[in-house]
Design an enzyme around this catalytic site. Structure first.
Site, PDB file in Angstrom:
ATOM      1  N   ASN A   1       0.765   2.674  11.517  1.00 55.44           N
ATOM      2  CA  ASN A   1      -0.074   3.026  12.683  1.00 55.44           C
ATOM      3  C   ASN A   1       0.199   2.051  13.815  1.00 55.44           C
ATOM      4  OD1 ASN A   1      -1.686   1.274  10.573  1.00 55.44           O
ATOM      5  ND2 ASN A   1      -2.430   0.706  12.593  1.00 55.44           N
TER       6      ASN A   1
ATOM      7  N   HIS B   1      -7.925   3.218   6.486  1.00 54.98           N
ATOM      8  CA  HIS B   1      -7.237   3.051   5.197  1.00 54.98           C
ATOM      9  C   HIS B   1      -6.555   4.362   4.799  1.00 54.98           C
ATOM     10  CE1 HIS B   1      -6.250   1.114   1.473  1.00 54.98           C
ATOM     11  NE2 HIS B   1      -6.987   1.917   0.732  1.00 54.98           N
TER      12      HIS B   1
ATOM     13  N   SER C   1       0.824  -1.213   0.000  1.00 55.20           N
ATOM     14  CA  SER C   1       0.000   0.000   0.000  1.00 55.20           C
ATOM     15  C   SER C   1       0.851   1.253   0.000  1.00 55.20           C
ATOM     16  CB  SER C   1      -0.872   0.064   1.264  1.00 55.20           C
ATOM     17  OG  SER C   1      -1.884  -0.869   1.213  1.00 55.20           O
TER      18      SER C   1
ATOM     19  N   TYR D   1      -8.638 -10.632   0.720  1.00 56.65           N
ATOM     20  CA  TYR D   1      -9.919 -10.050   1.141  1.00 56.65           C
ATOM     21  C   TYR D   1     -10.717  -9.465  -0.026  1.00 56.65           C
ATOM     22  CZ  TYR D   1      -7.363  -5.542   1.180  1.00 56.65           C
ATOM     23  OH  TYR D   1      -6.603  -4.458   0.838  1.00 56.65           O
ATOM     24  N   GLU D   2     -10.085  -9.296  -1.190  1.00 57.78           N
ATOM     25  CA  GLU D   2     -10.832  -8.743  -2.324  1.00 57.78           C
ATOM     26  C   GLU D   2     -11.772  -9.778  -2.928  1.00 57.78           C
ATOM     27  OE1 GLU D   2      -8.332  -6.361  -5.125  1.00 57.78           O
ATOM     28  OE2 GLU D   2      -6.805  -6.677  -3.586  1.00 57.78           O
TER      29      GLU D   2
ATOM     30  N   ALA E   1       2.166  -2.587   4.155  1.00 58.07           N
ATOM     31  CA  ALA E   1       1.878  -1.639   5.227  1.00 58.07           C
ATOM     32  C   ALA E   1       1.325  -2.455   6.383  1.00 58.07           C
ATOM     33  CB  ALA E   1       0.853  -0.619   4.767  1.00 58.07           C
TER      34      ALA E   1
ATOM     35  N   MET F   1      -2.618  -7.433   6.338  1.00 60.82           N
ATOM     36  CA  MET F   1      -3.616  -8.180   5.556  1.00 60.82           C
ATOM     37  C   MET F   1      -3.040  -8.798   4.282  1.00 60.82           C
ATOM     38  SD  MET F   1      -6.668  -5.367   5.787  1.00 60.82           S
ATOM     39  CE  MET F   1      -6.986  -4.432   7.293  1.00 60.82           C
ATOM     40  N   SER F   2      -1.726  -8.935   4.204  1.00 60.30           N
ATOM     41  CA  SER F   2      -1.150  -9.467   2.954  1.00 60.30           C
ATOM     42  C   SER F   2       0.077 -10.319   3.270  1.00 60.30           C
ATOM     43  CB  SER F   2      -0.755  -8.300   2.034  1.00 60.30           C
ATOM     44  OG  SER F   2       0.313  -7.568   2.610  1.00 60.30           O
TER      45      SER F   2
ATOM     46  N   HIS G   1      -3.158   1.086  -4.907  1.00 61.51           N
ATOM     47  CA  HIS G   1      -2.504  -0.050  -5.557  1.00 61.51           C
ATOM     48  C   HIS G   1      -2.621   0.063  -7.080  1.00 61.51           C
ATOM     49  CE1 HIS G   1      -2.042  -2.489  -1.867  1.00 61.51           C
ATOM     50  NE2 HIS G   1      -3.136  -1.877  -1.490  1.00 61.51           N
TER      51      HIS G   1
ATOM     52  N   HIS H   1      -5.270  -8.835  -2.889  1.00 61.49           N
ATOM     53  CA  HIS H   1      -5.369  -9.322  -1.516  1.00 61.49           C
ATOM     54  C   HIS H   1      -6.454 -10.375  -1.423  1.00 61.49           C
ATOM     55  CE1 HIS H   1      -3.846  -5.208  -1.313  1.00 61.49           C
ATOM     56  NE2 HIS H   1      -3.214  -5.558  -0.217  1.00 61.49           N
TER      57      HIS H   1
HETATM   58  N1  HPA Z   1      -3.988  -3.800  10.685  1.00 62.93           N
HETATM   59  C1  HPA Z   1      -3.991  -4.529   9.559  1.00 62.93           C
HETATM   60  N2  HPA Z   1      -3.450  -4.124   8.431  1.00 62.93           N
HETATM   61  C2  HPA Z   1      -2.851  -2.925   8.412  1.00 62.93           C
HETATM   62  C3  HPA Z   1      -2.812  -2.105   9.554  1.00 62.93           C
HETATM   63  C4  HPA Z   1      -3.414  -2.573  10.762  1.00 62.93           C
HETATM   64  O1  HPA Z   1      -3.407  -1.898  11.807  1.00 62.93           O
HETATM   65  N3  HPA Z   1      -2.138  -0.989   9.194  1.00 62.93           N
HETATM   66  C5  HPA Z   1      -1.794  -1.128   7.892  1.00 62.93           C
HETATM   67  N4  HPA Z   1      -2.219  -2.305   7.401  1.00 62.93           N
END
Ligand code: HPA
Length: 260
Positions: free
Chosen positions: A223, A235, A21, A76-77, A104, A199-200, A52, A74
């Site tokens: 974060n 996001h 990301s 999740y898509e 990310a 998530m990847s 992306h 991903h």
């Molecule tokens: N959780 C999951 N995926 C992420 C996060 C998170 O806090 N930050 C960036 N991708």
């Protein structure tokens, strides 16, 4: 049939890099780029997630020929954990030997703040999915010890030392997303021994090991995980912080190749 190898022509990269990301700017560092839209490459995913782009950028990073995948699909898509299988198989067939995965991620450690880079030492899969489920054959019992190649890790540590980019190391925990984790899930991931959540990457690592590629992984921390110091990730925050860390990532990766 068009193959990736035929699209590459006389370019013969041995390393591919998947950008997470908002790390797209890393591809700008590629010298003498050949840009191939994913839509032109059989099996490559056309992602609809903002942040992306879908293009393959082939050229030199730190003097070494590489193939940079700007954008990934991903699980999740689509609900399909093997969404990246055709692309990874195609890379292998085209002569790629090493795959560097970037993403990310949220931090599980309040000392590892947004903007930090974490070298992935290992992963934990709590998603309940696996990209090899449903496949037949003994080759699917893939060993996952040292899945994140120790010698590639050493090279990243050396590159970080040279560039003065602080480099954390830790375990990446894969949650399927696309909803972010709850604070209770973040506490669980901490107890399990994780250092970052995302998530990847994990399904791609499993697929890459299945096809015999060497793997390295880097997380850009965008974060703190949900609930830590009151964090409530979004996001937008992921994209914004990812872009800020892209410069450090660019330096680190260019140095990794320059020291090859
Ligand atoms: N959780 C999951 N995926 C992420 C996060 C998170 O806090 N930050 C960036 N991708």
């Amino acid at each position: 049939m068009t193959t990736l190898a035929s699209l590459l022509g006389n370019r013969k990269p041995k390393t591919a890099l998947i950008l997470g990301s908002s790390l797209g700017p890393v591809a700008e560092a590629v010298a003498d780029p050949l840009v191939i839209p994913y839509g032109n490459i059989p099996g490559f995913p056309v992602s609809k997630v903002s942040g992306h782009a879908g293009k393959l950028v082939v050229g030199k990073l730190g003097g070494v020929e590489v193939a940079v995948l700007q954008g990934r699909s991903h699980p999740y898509e689509s609900g399909n954990a093997a969404a990246m299988r055709p692309a990874i198989e195609m890379l292998k067939t085209a002569g790629i030997e090493t795959l560097i995965l970037t993403n990310a991620a949220g931090s599980l450690d309040v000392k590892m703040r947004a903007g930090s880079i974490m070298l992935i030492t290992d992963h934990i899969n709590v998603s309940g999915m696996n990209p090899l489920i449903g496949q037949q054959g003994d080759e699917n019992f893939v060993p996952m010890t040292d899945a994140y190649d120790p010698s590639l890790r050493q090279r990243f540590i050396a590159a970080a030392g040279q560039t003065q980019v602080p480099l954390y190391q830790g375990v990446y925990v894969w949650f399927s997303g696309p909803s972010f984790e709850t604070p209770a899930e973040i506490r669980m991931a901490q107890i399990l021994g994780g250092n970052a959540v995302g998530m990847s990457t994990v399904p791609e690592c499993i697929l890459a090991r299945r096809f015999g590629l060497r793997v390295a992984g880097l997380s850009v921390i965008t974060n703190l995980g949900a609930g830590l110091e009151g964090a409530s990730p979004s996001h937008e925050e992921t994209k914004r912080e990812g872009i800020k860390a892209a410069e450090d990532m660019k330096k680190l990766i260019a140095n990794f190749f320059a020291g090859a």
